[in-house]
Design a protein around this motif. Sequence first.
Motif, PDB file in Angstrom:
ATOM      1  N   LEU A 173       0.832  -1.205   0.000  1.00  0.00           N
ATOM      2  CA  LEU A 173       0.000   0.000   0.000  1.00  0.00           C
ATOM      3  C   LEU A 173       0.868   1.256   0.000  1.00  0.00           C
ATOM      4  CD1 LEU A 173      -2.810  -0.988   2.545  1.00  0.00           C
ATOM      5  CD2 LEU A 173      -2.986  -0.850   0.050  1.00  0.00           C
ATOM      6  N   GLY A 174       1.964   1.210   0.761  1.00  0.00           N
ATOM      7  CA  GLY A 174       2.866   2.362   0.814  1.00  0.00           C
ATOM      8  C   GLY A 174       3.484   2.663  -0.540  1.00  0.00           C
ATOM      9  N   ILE A 175       3.891   1.621  -1.247  1.00  0.00           N
ATOM     10  CA  ILE A 175       4.471   1.791  -2.588  1.00  0.00           C
ATOM     11  C   ILE A 175       3.441   2.380  -3.547  1.00  0.00           C
ATOM     12  CG2 ILE A 175       5.341   0.533  -4.605  1.00  0.00           C
ATOM     13  CD1 ILE A 175       6.673  -1.429  -2.600  1.00  0.00           C
ATOM     14  N   ARG A 176       2.208   1.869  -3.463  1.00  0.00           N
ATOM     15  CA  ARG A 176       1.152   2.358  -4.349  1.00  0.00           C
ATOM     16  C   ARG A 176       0.745   3.798  -4.012  1.00  0.00           C
ATOM     17  NH1 ARG A 176       1.058   1.122  -8.762  1.00  0.00           N
ATOM     18  NH2 ARG A 176      -1.078   1.905  -8.926  1.00  0.00           N
ATOM     19  N   ILE A 177       0.632   4.084  -2.736  1.00  0.00           N
ATOM     20  CA  ILE A 177       0.257   5.440  -2.310  1.00  0.00           C
ATOM     21  C   ILE A 177       1.316   6.447  -2.734  1.00  0.00           C
ATOM     22  CG2 ILE A 177      -0.056   6.940  -0.288  1.00  0.00           C
ATOM     23  CD1 ILE A 177      -1.388   4.520   1.090  1.00  0.00           C
ATOM     24  N   ASN A 178       2.581   6.063  -2.542  1.00  0.00           N
ATOM     25  CA  ASN A 178       3.661   6.977  -2.920  1.00  0.00           C
ATOM     26  C   ASN A 178       3.694   7.201  -4.429  1.00  0.00           C
ATOM     27  OD1 ASN A 178       6.265   8.426  -2.096  1.00  0.00           O
ATOM     28  ND2 ASN A 178       6.984   7.040  -3.669  1.00  0.00           N
ATOM     29  N   ALA A 179       3.406   6.160  -5.191  1.00  0.00           N
ATOM     30  CA  ALA A 179       3.382   6.295  -6.657  1.00  0.00           C
ATOM     31  C   ALA A 179       2.295   7.264  -7.101  1.00  0.00           C
ATOM     32  CB  ALA A 179       3.168   4.926  -7.305  1.00  0.00           C
ATOM     33  N   LYS A 180       1.210   7.294  -6.335  1.00  0.00           N
ATOM     34  CA  LYS A 180       0.088   8.161  -6.683  1.00  0.00           C
ATOM     35  C   LYS A 180       0.330   9.609  -6.238  1.00  0.00           C
ATOM     36  CE  LYS A 180      -4.973   8.317  -6.398  1.00  0.00           C
ATOM     37  NZ  LYS A 180      -5.205   8.124  -7.831  1.00  0.00           N
ATOM     38  N   LEU A 181       0.885   9.768  -5.037  1.00  0.00           N
ATOM     39  CA  LEU A 181       1.040  11.111  -4.473  1.00  0.00           C
ATOM     40  C   LEU A 181       2.373  11.768  -4.817  1.00  0.00           C
ATOM     41  CD1 LEU A 181      -0.428  10.553  -0.889  1.00  0.00           C
ATOM     42  CD2 LEU A 181      -1.600  11.399  -2.919  1.00  0.00           C
ATOM     43  N   ASN A 182       3.441  10.930  -4.890  1.00  0.00           N
ATOM     44  CA  ASN A 182       4.799  11.451  -5.136  1.00  0.00           C
ATOM     45  C   ASN A 182       5.134  12.624  -4.211  1.00  0.00           C
ATOM     46  OD1 ASN A 182       5.990   9.842  -7.192  1.00  0.00           O
ATOM     47  ND2 ASN A 182       4.566  10.722  -8.672  1.00  0.00           N
ATOM     48  N   TRP A 183       4.817  12.442  -2.948  1.00  0.00           N
ATOM     49  CA  TRP A 183       4.971  13.545  -1.992  1.00  0.00           C
ATOM     50  C   TRP A 183       6.396  13.667  -1.426  1.00  0.00           C
ATOM     51  CZ3 TRP A 183       5.277  12.861   3.629  1.00  0.00           C
ATOM     52  CH2 TRP A 183       5.410  11.500   4.005  1.00  0.00           C
TER      53      TRP A 183
END
Length: 291
Positions: free
Chosen positions: A222-232
């Motif tokens: 989930l962390g990998i996917r969330i980061n890919a989406k937000l790129n924060w």
Amino acid sequence: MKNDQSKLVNTHLNSKVTENFTRVNYSSLIPPFLVLLLFYIYFIFSKGSGSYVDEYISLQKDLFLTINAYLSKFPGLQFNLTQLGDVLIFFPLLTVFMVYSPKLWEGLITSAILSLIVSAGLKKLFHVPRPAAIFDNDTFTIIGRTLTGNTSLPSGHSIATFVVITTLLFAFMPARNRQKIIWIILMLATGLFIAFSRVGVGAHYPFDVLIGSTIGYIVAVLGIRINAKLNWLTWMRNKKYHPVFVVLFAAWIFAIVQKIVADNLLIFYFSLIALVISLYLILKSYVQKKN
């Protein structure tokens, strides 16, 4: 010429990790959710008339005592391994990737933050007492501090361990299927080897570790996917922020030195050396940018 080659290697590694992370999809969550479902079904069909906490503990009492008795024959190994469940100790071993592959750290930090929330919430929800709070302490081996709180399920150390293991698993996933299988088995076995040290030191039940490891895997995906989406966290790639990491690493080194003074474990020296090397690389990279 040497600097250009170094930049090329760094760019290639970060691109490879980025490419591998883009291949991580939500279907990767099916196996761990099936594992959690199997645990649930097993518990439901094995549950007696007592409370769920009493039943949860009694179902694995003999297994806990057996595994603890075996693993505790290697107290030094177990005490060192269990420290890797502490991000203060495990994360330094990966700090070199802040220079060579910041994308890995973007996913790792996102997953780590998510894991803190999930771990704290589930521990409070389940409220399962530790083995030392239930069993006669003379019947099993305790290595290190005696933990007696109601925070046994899930194992936070196992969650943290598998956040790291899963991030590395996907970051460096081989292209060929045969190599993939070997890599997956190797990484998962390494993660479980570390995680089960929590049983070896008498801090957790076996199911705490298995469920925690499964949750750690889920959180990392989930962390990998969330980061890919937000790129924060893309700002981490900018060298102008390297002084921030220099200060952070210096404080980190001081904290680990304090741990060495307190316990003097071999694993602490590995973390310390990794931090010193990473600090040198970041300083070198920053100086080259300024010049």
